[in-house]
Design a protein around this motif. Sequence first.
Motif, PDB file in Angstrom:
ATOM      1  N   THR A   1       0.806  -1.210   0.000  1.00 50.78           N
ATOM      2  CA  THR A   1       0.000   0.000   0.000  1.00 50.78           C
ATOM      3  C   THR A   1       0.843   1.265   0.000  1.00 50.78           C
ATOM      4  O   THR A   1       0.338   2.347  -0.317  1.00 50.78           O
ATOM      5  N   ASN A   2       2.117   1.163   0.388  1.00 51.16           N
ATOM      6  CA  ASN A   2       2.986   2.339   0.345  1.00 51.16           C
ATOM      7  C   ASN A   2       3.764   2.447  -0.966  1.00 51.16           C
ATOM      8  O   ASN A   2       4.702   3.241  -1.072  1.00 51.16           O
ATOM      9  N   GLY A   3       3.357   1.664  -1.974  1.00 50.19           N
ATOM     10  CA  GLY A   3       3.917   1.807  -3.313  1.00 50.19           C
ATOM     11  C   GLY A   3       5.150   0.997  -3.598  1.00 50.19           C
ATOM     12  O   GLY A   3       5.762   1.160  -4.662  1.00 50.19           O
TER      13      GLY A   3
ATOM     14  N   PHE B   1       3.982  -6.604 -14.974  1.00 51.47           N
ATOM     15  CA  PHE B   1       3.117  -5.442 -15.110  1.00 51.47           C
ATOM     16  C   PHE B   1       2.623  -5.020 -13.735  1.00 51.47           C
ATOM     17  O   PHE B   1       2.186  -5.849 -12.932  1.00 51.47           O
ATOM     18  N   VAL B   2       2.683  -3.712 -13.471  1.00 50.16           N
ATOM     19  CA  VAL B   2       2.298  -3.168 -12.175  1.00 50.16           C
ATOM     20  C   VAL B   2       1.338  -2.003 -12.395  1.00 50.16           C
ATOM     21  O   VAL B   2       1.614  -1.109 -13.201  1.00 50.16           O
ATOM     22  N   ALA B   3       0.222  -2.016 -11.691  1.00 50.52           N
ATOM     23  CA  ALA B   3      -0.740  -0.918 -11.735  1.00 50.52           C
ATOM     24  C   ALA B   3      -0.925  -0.378 -10.328  1.00 50.52           C
ATOM     25  O   ALA B   3      -1.001  -1.146  -9.362  1.00 50.52           O
ATOM     26  N   ASP B   4      -0.985   0.949 -10.200  1.00 49.04           N
ATOM     27  CA  ASP B   4      -1.261   1.521  -8.887  1.00 49.04           C
ATOM     28  C   ASP B   4      -2.763   1.730  -8.730  1.00 49.04           C
ATOM     29  O   ASP B   4      -3.553   1.311  -9.569  1.00 49.04           O
ATOM     30  N   ARG B   5      -3.158   2.382  -7.653  1.00 46.62           N
ATOM     31  CA  ARG B   5      -4.587   2.611  -7.409  1.00 46.62           C
ATOM     32  C   ARG B   5      -5.117   3.769  -8.244  1.00 46.62           C
ATOM     33  O   ARG B   5      -6.307   4.066  -8.200  1.00 46.62           O
ATOM     34  N   GLY B   6      -4.232   4.439  -8.963  1.00 51.45           N
ATOM     35  CA  GLY B   6      -4.643   5.487  -9.872  1.00 51.45           C
ATOM     36  C   GLY B   6      -4.727   4.945 -11.278  1.00 51.45           C
ATOM     37  O   GLY B   6      -5.173   3.820 -11.502  1.00 51.45           O
TER      38      GLY B   6
ATOM     39  N   VAL C   1       0.092   6.372  -6.735  1.00 52.40           N
ATOM     40  CA  VAL C   1      -1.208   6.833  -6.258  1.00 52.40           C
ATOM     41  C   VAL C   1      -1.904   5.699  -5.518  1.00 52.40           C
ATOM     42  O   VAL C   1      -2.301   4.704  -6.132  1.00 52.40           O
ATOM     43  N   GLY C   2      -2.003   5.805  -4.219  1.00 54.28           N
ATOM     44  CA  GLY C   2      -2.731   4.816  -3.432  1.00 54.28           C
ATOM     45  C   GLY C   2      -2.042   3.481  -3.275  1.00 54.28           C
ATOM     46  O   GLY C   2      -2.656   2.515  -2.840  1.00 54.28           O
ATOM     47  N   GLY C   3      -0.767   3.390  -3.636  1.00 51.43           N
ATOM     48  CA  GLY C   3      -0.057   2.134  -3.532  1.00 51.43           C
ATOM     49  C   GLY C   3      -0.269   1.245  -4.744  1.00 51.43           C
ATOM     50  O   GLY C   3      -0.872   1.653  -5.742  1.00 51.43           O
ATOM     51  N   VAL C   4       0.207   0.011  -4.661  1.00 50.51           N
ATOM     52  CA  VAL C   4       0.132  -0.942  -5.770  1.00 50.51           C
ATOM     53  C   VAL C   4      -1.227  -1.639  -5.751  1.00 50.51           C
ATOM     54  O   VAL C   4      -1.642  -2.187  -4.731  1.00 50.51           O
ATOM     55  N   GLY C   5      -1.908  -1.608  -6.887  1.00 50.85           N
ATOM     56  CA  GLY C   5      -3.209  -2.260  -6.984  1.00 50.85           C
ATOM     57  C   GLY C   5      -3.144  -3.677  -7.519  1.00 50.85           C
ATOM     58  O   GLY C   5      -3.922  -4.535  -7.114  1.00 50.85           O
ATOM     59  N   SER C   6      -2.208  -3.938  -8.441  1.00 51.41           N
ATOM     60  CA  SER C   6      -2.082  -5.285  -9.007  1.00 51.41           C
ATOM     61  C   SER C   6      -0.690  -5.484  -9.571  1.00 51.41           C
ATOM     62  O   SER C   6      -0.046  -4.534 -10.033  1.00 51.41           O
TER      63      SER C   6
END
Length: 415
Positions: free
Chosen positions: A239-241, A280-285, A264-269
Motif C-alpha cells: 500500500t505504500n507503493g 506489469f504493475v498498476a497503482d490505485r490510480g 497513487v494509493g499504492g500498488v493495486g495489481s
Amino acid sequence: MPHFYSGDALGALKSVSFSLVDSPTEWKATTTVLVPGSSSGHSKTVQKLASYQTPESSTLLAAVHADGSAAVHAIHADSQLSVVHEWKEGRLREGQKFVGLTLKESTVYTCTSNGALRRTKLPQPDSEPSSSLSSLPMRLCEWRLSADARTFVYGGEEVEMSLWDTEKAFSERPPVAEPALTDSKKRKRGDQLLPGEVWRAKNVPNDQLSLRQPVYNTALTYLQPSSIPSQQHLLAGTTNGCVRRYDTRVARRPVSNWVGIGKVGGVGSVEDGFHEHEVFVADRGSTLSALDLRNGRTIYTYKGISGAVTSVAPAQRFMVSASQDRYIRLNSTFGPPAEVGQQQEQKGEVLCKEYVKVVPTVVVWDGFVGREETSVEPEGEEPEDEVWDVMQAADSDSEGEGKSAHRREKKRRST
C-alpha cells in the motif's frame, strides 16, 4: 485472435475478442454479453474471474460475486452458457470480499478476505459436487494458487506474505488450546509456521527513524513457478507503493525492495508477463507500467488511461487492462532490453479500446493459444527485417540460407 472474458460492477459476464481490420495497426473489439447484469445493483459485482480450457477445447468460466454467490459456466461454440455448478460462500460477511479464485480442471479454489478457503469439486458423470473447507488468517488482500496447484500464497493488512502446501491446508487439524501469551511469547509465535505453512516472509528493517514499517500487502503473484513447494519466487506490491521480490530458498526478507512504484494509493495489481524479466504493475490510480525484474526499473508506461486500473490480464504478445473509465484496452507488450541498463527500443502502447456501459471490475485471458495470431502483418506481406534476411540469403550459399531461415522461424515462434 486474443480473446478475454470480463465481469462488471452489476454482475454481467462478457466475452471480448480483438481482431485486425485491414491494416497491421488497426484493431477492433467485439463484445458479446454472456450473462446480463443484475437489477439488484452492486451486490452482484463480479469480484474475481477464472477460466480453464478443457482437453476438448471447450471453456469453463468461474465467477464469484460480492454477495458470496459463485458459479461455474460452460461456454459452448455459439457463445451460449450452461451452468455447471452454483454455490454460495456462507462464511462471507458484510464488508468482506473474495480475494482469490482459481479454476483447475474440475476443481475450483476460492478465498475471501476473512480467510474462508474453499475447494469445490465440480460434478462429474460418476460423482456429485463436493466441498472442502479451511481457515486462514483474516484481513487478506490477495490469494494466489500456483500453476501446479501444489501451493498457494497470500498476504494482506498486517499479514506477511505466506506460502502454504495446498493439501496440508485442507487436511483436518485438531484445535489447539492456546494459553495466555506474554509479549515475548507472541513475538516468538510470530516466527512459528502454522500447520500446512511452508514459508513466511519477514518484515523489512525499521525505517530511518527506527520505526517499524507497517505490513500491508495489496497484490502478489508467482514468478518462475517451481515444482518444489518450498522453493518459489514471489512478488508483492504494498500500500505504500513498494514492489518486493522474494526468494523462499534464501531469505524471509525480500531480496529486492523497489520503492515508489505505486505512486497513487499504492500498488493495486502485479502480474507476471510472458517475456523474460517482465512484470506489469498498476497503482490505485491510472498508472500501468511494465517493470524490469532485474533492477525494478520502469521500462515503459501506458498512456491514455484516465481511470483507475481495476484488472490486468497478460496474454502472450498482448496485455488487456480494465479501468474505471469504462474502457477495456488491448495493449502491446515488449520485453525488457537484453542487457540491464540498455535503452528500451520498443514500448508498449494501447492498440484498441472498447467502451462498456458499466465499470469492468475484472478481466481474464481465456488461455487458448490457438486464438492468438502468429503475426500482426497483413497476409502476403513480410516484415521489413525478414525481407532483408531473404535478400542476404539470396546472395549467400546454402548454409547462409539455412541460417537466415532459422532466424525467421525463431522470430516467428517468439512472437
